[in-house]
Design a protein around this motif. Structure first.
Motif, PDB file in Angstrom:
ATOM      1  N   GLU A 197       8.992   0.276   6.407  1.00 12.83           N
ATOM      2  CA  GLU A 197       8.687  -1.074   6.878  1.00 12.83           C
ATOM      3  C   GLU A 197       7.426  -1.583   6.208  1.00 12.83           C
ATOM      4  O   GLU A 197       6.444  -0.865   6.085  1.00 12.83           O
ATOM      5  CB  GLU A 197       8.522  -1.086   8.392  1.00 12.83           C
ATOM      6  CG  GLU A 197       9.825  -0.956   9.133  1.00 12.83           C
ATOM      7  CD  GLU A 197       9.699  -1.334  10.592  1.00 12.83           C
ATOM      8  OE1 GLU A 197       8.613  -1.763  11.022  1.00 12.83           O
ATOM      9  OE2 GLU A 197      10.696  -1.205  11.306  1.00 12.83           O
ATOM     10  N   ARG A 198       7.481  -2.836   5.778  1.00  9.86           N
ATOM     11  CA  ARG A 198       6.342  -3.530   5.173  1.00  9.86           C
ATOM     12  C   ARG A 198       6.294  -4.940   5.740  1.00  9.86           C
ATOM     13  O   ARG A 198       7.296  -5.464   6.199  1.00  9.86           O
ATOM     14  CB  ARG A 198       6.493  -3.632   3.658  1.00  9.86           C
ATOM     15  CG  ARG A 198       6.423  -2.336   2.920  1.00  9.86           C
ATOM     16  CD  ARG A 198       6.631  -2.614   1.451  1.00  9.86           C
ATOM     17  NE  ARG A 198       6.592  -1.393   0.688  1.00  9.86           N
ATOM     18  CZ  ARG A 198       5.874  -1.215  -0.396  1.00  9.86           C
ATOM     19  NH1 ARG A 198       5.131  -2.185  -0.866  1.00  9.86           N
ATOM     20  NH2 ARG A 198       5.891  -0.081  -1.037  1.00  9.86           N
ATOM     21  N   TYR A 199       5.127  -5.536   5.625  1.00  7.84           N
ATOM     22  CA  TYR A 199       4.996  -6.931   6.045  1.00  7.84           C
ATOM     23  C   TYR A 199       5.589  -7.820   4.957  1.00  7.84           C
ATOM     24  O   TYR A 199       5.226  -7.726   3.782  1.00  7.84           O
ATOM     25  CB  TYR A 199       3.533  -7.299   6.283  1.00  7.84           C
ATOM     26  CG  TYR A 199       3.346  -8.724   6.715  1.00  7.84           C
ATOM     27  CD1 TYR A 199       3.600  -9.113   8.025  1.00  7.84           C
ATOM     28  CD2 TYR A 199       2.940  -9.693   5.805  1.00  7.84           C
ATOM     29  CE1 TYR A 199       3.439 -10.425   8.424  1.00  7.84           C
ATOM     30  CE2 TYR A 199       2.775 -11.009   6.187  1.00  7.84           C
ATOM     31  CZ  TYR A 199       3.025 -11.364   7.505  1.00  7.84           C
ATOM     32  OH  TYR A 199       2.871 -12.672   7.889  1.00  7.84           O
ATOM     33  N   CYS A 200       6.519  -8.674   5.327  1.00  8.99           N
ATOM     34  CA  CYS A 200       7.134  -9.613   4.392  1.00  8.99           C
ATOM     35  C   CYS A 200       6.491 -10.985   4.607  1.00  8.99           C
ATOM     36  O   CYS A 200       6.560 -11.535   5.716  1.00  8.99           O
ATOM     37  CB  CYS A 200       8.647  -9.684   4.616  1.00  8.99           C
ATOM     38  SG  CYS A 200       9.480 -10.859   3.540  1.00  8.99           S
ATOM     39  N   THR A 201       5.875 -11.533   3.557  1.00  7.37           N
ATOM     40  CA  THR A 201       5.195 -12.827   3.695  1.00  7.37           C
ATOM     41  C   THR A 201       6.190 -13.974   3.844  1.00  7.37           C
ATOM     42  O   THR A 201       5.852 -15.000   4.423  1.00  7.37           O
ATOM     43  CB  THR A 201       4.294 -13.089   2.477  1.00  7.37           C
ATOM     44  OG1 THR A 201       5.068 -13.021   1.299  1.00  7.37           O
ATOM     45  CG2 THR A 201       3.166 -12.082   2.412  1.00  7.37           C
ATOM     46  N   THR A 202       7.406 -13.819   3.346  1.00  4.07           N
ATOM     47  CA  THR A 202       8.416 -14.876   3.504  1.00  4.07           C
ATOM     48  C   THR A 202       8.935 -14.914   4.940  1.00  4.07           C
ATOM     49  O   THR A 202       9.048 -15.980   5.539  1.00  4.07           O
ATOM     50  CB  THR A 202       9.592 -14.643   2.532  1.00  4.07           C
ATOM     51  OG1 THR A 202       9.079 -14.582   1.202  1.00  4.07           O
ATOM     52  CG2 THR A 202      10.605 -15.765   2.619  1.00  4.07           C
ATOM     53  N   CYS A 203       9.262 -13.740   5.494  1.00  6.03           N
ATOM     54  CA  CYS A 203       9.782 -13.671   6.864  1.00  6.03           C
ATOM     55  C   CYS A 203       8.666 -13.808   7.911  1.00  6.03           C
ATOM     56  O   CYS A 203       8.903 -14.307   9.010  1.00  6.03           O
ATOM     57  CB  CYS A 203      10.506 -12.347   7.090  1.00  6.03           C
ATOM     58  SG  CYS A 203      11.942 -12.088   6.050  1.00  6.03           S
ATOM     59  N   GLY A 204       7.463 -13.329   7.569  1.00  5.03           N
ATOM     60  CA  GLY A 204       6.335 -13.402   8.497  1.00  5.03           C
ATOM     61  C   GLY A 204       6.280 -12.261   9.494  1.00  5.03           C
ATOM     62  O   GLY A 204       5.491 -12.308  10.432  1.00  5.03           O
ATOM     63  N   VAL A 205       7.099 -11.245   9.336  1.00  2.00           N
ATOM     64  CA  VAL A 205       7.111 -10.091  10.243  1.00  2.00           C
ATOM     65  C   VAL A 205       7.311  -8.810   9.433  1.00  2.00           C
ATOM     66  O   VAL A 205       7.617  -8.856   8.249  1.00  2.00           O
ATOM     67  CB  VAL A 205       8.240 -10.208  11.308  1.00  2.00           C
ATOM     68  CG1 VAL A 205       7.994 -11.371  12.246  1.00  2.00           C
ATOM     69  CG2 VAL A 205       9.595 -10.349  10.649  1.00  2.00           C
ATOM     70  N   GLU A 206       7.149  -7.660  10.119  1.00  2.00           N
ATOM     71  CA  GLU A 206       7.437  -6.372   9.493  1.00  2.00           C
ATOM     72  C   GLU A 206       8.946  -6.212   9.369  1.00  2.00           C
ATOM     73  O   GLU A 206       9.676  -6.389  10.345  1.00  2.00           O
ATOM     74  CB  GLU A 206       6.871  -5.227  10.348  1.00  2.00           C
ATOM     75  CG  GLU A 206       5.374  -5.167  10.401  1.00  2.00           C
ATOM     76  CD  GLU A 206       4.798  -4.340   9.274  1.00  2.00           C
ATOM     77  OE1 GLU A 206       5.452  -3.382   8.846  1.00  2.00           O
ATOM     78  OE2 GLU A 206       3.695  -4.676   8.822  1.00  2.00           O
ATOM     79  N   ARG A 207       9.419  -5.897   8.181  1.00  2.00           N
ATOM     80  CA  ARG A 207      10.849  -5.712   7.947  1.00  2.00           C
ATOM     81  C   ARG A 207      11.074  -4.456   7.105  1.00  2.00           C
ATOM     82  O   ARG A 207      10.193  -4.009   6.388  1.00  2.00           O
ATOM     83  CB  ARG A 207      11.435  -6.900   7.198  1.00  2.00           C
ATOM     84  CG  ARG A 207      11.371  -8.188   7.959  1.00  2.00           C
ATOM     85  CD  ARG A 207      12.751  -8.751   8.120  1.00  2.00           C
ATOM     86  NE  ARG A 207      12.664 -10.085   8.691  1.00  2.00           N
ATOM     87  CZ  ARG A 207      13.287 -10.431   9.794  1.00  2.00           C
ATOM     88  NH1 ARG A 207      14.050  -9.581  10.432  1.00  2.00           N
ATOM     89  NH2 ARG A 207      13.179 -11.660  10.253  1.00  2.00           N
ATOM     90  N   GLU A 208      12.282  -3.926   7.199  1.00  2.00           N
ATOM     91  CA  GLU A 208      12.676  -2.801   6.349  1.00  2.00           C
ATOM     92  C   GLU A 208      12.751  -3.268   4.903  1.00  2.00           C
ATOM     93  O   GLU A 208      13.204  -4.364   4.618  1.00  2.00           O
ATOM     94  CB  GLU A 208      14.039  -2.251   6.778  1.00  2.00           C
ATOM     95  CG  GLU A 208      14.008  -1.419   8.025  1.00  2.00           C
ATOM     96  CD  GLU A 208      13.334  -0.080   7.818  1.00  2.00           C
ATOM     97  OE1 GLU A 208      13.524   0.537   6.742  1.00  2.00           O
ATOM     98  OE2 GLU A 208      12.600   0.344   8.723  1.00  2.00           O
TER      99      GLU A 208
END
Length: 116
Positions: free
Chosen positions: A19-30
């Motif tokens: 899991e990493r922080y995705c700047t496009t989604c704005g949340v932690e995602r796989e």
């Protein structure tokens, strides 16, 4: 003799990257690791890879985060580009050397020993 040459882009999925922080989604995602590269070839066997890039992709929005090759090598052990794509040019050189050895050294010996 027909000589076939060209190039094409390839991608290999290397598995999950956590899991990493995705700047496009704005949340932690796989995320998952992927290697993208271009293969140039002559006669299919003589190949070499260029433009090798490792990246971590978000599983939801597919946002690409570049990753250092050293990180991938430490995680997965070595280069993830297939052997033939990295060293196919070497197989081509060895094959041409063997043909030259046959043509210049062995073929005259075989022809000299053959009955008329």
């Amino acid at each position: 003799m027909f000589i076939h040459w060209g190039s094409h882009a390839l991608s290999r999925h290397l598995g999950p990257d956590g899991e990493r922080y995705c700047t496009t989604c704005g949340v932690e995602r796989e995320h998952y690791l992927q290697v993208d590269y271009r293969v140039h070839y002559i006669m299919i066997l003589c190949r070499w890879a260029t433009e090798i890039q490792y990246a971590s992709y978000c599983t939801y929005c597919e946002r690409r985060i570049p990753v250092y090759p050293d990180y991938v090598a430490a995680e997965l052990g070595g280069s993830q580009v297939p052997w033939l794509d990295r060293y196919g040019w070497l197989a081509c050189i060895i094959f041409s050397i063997l043909i030259n050895i046959w043509d210049h050294i062995l073929a005259p010996l075989v022809a000299a020993g053959a009955p008329p």
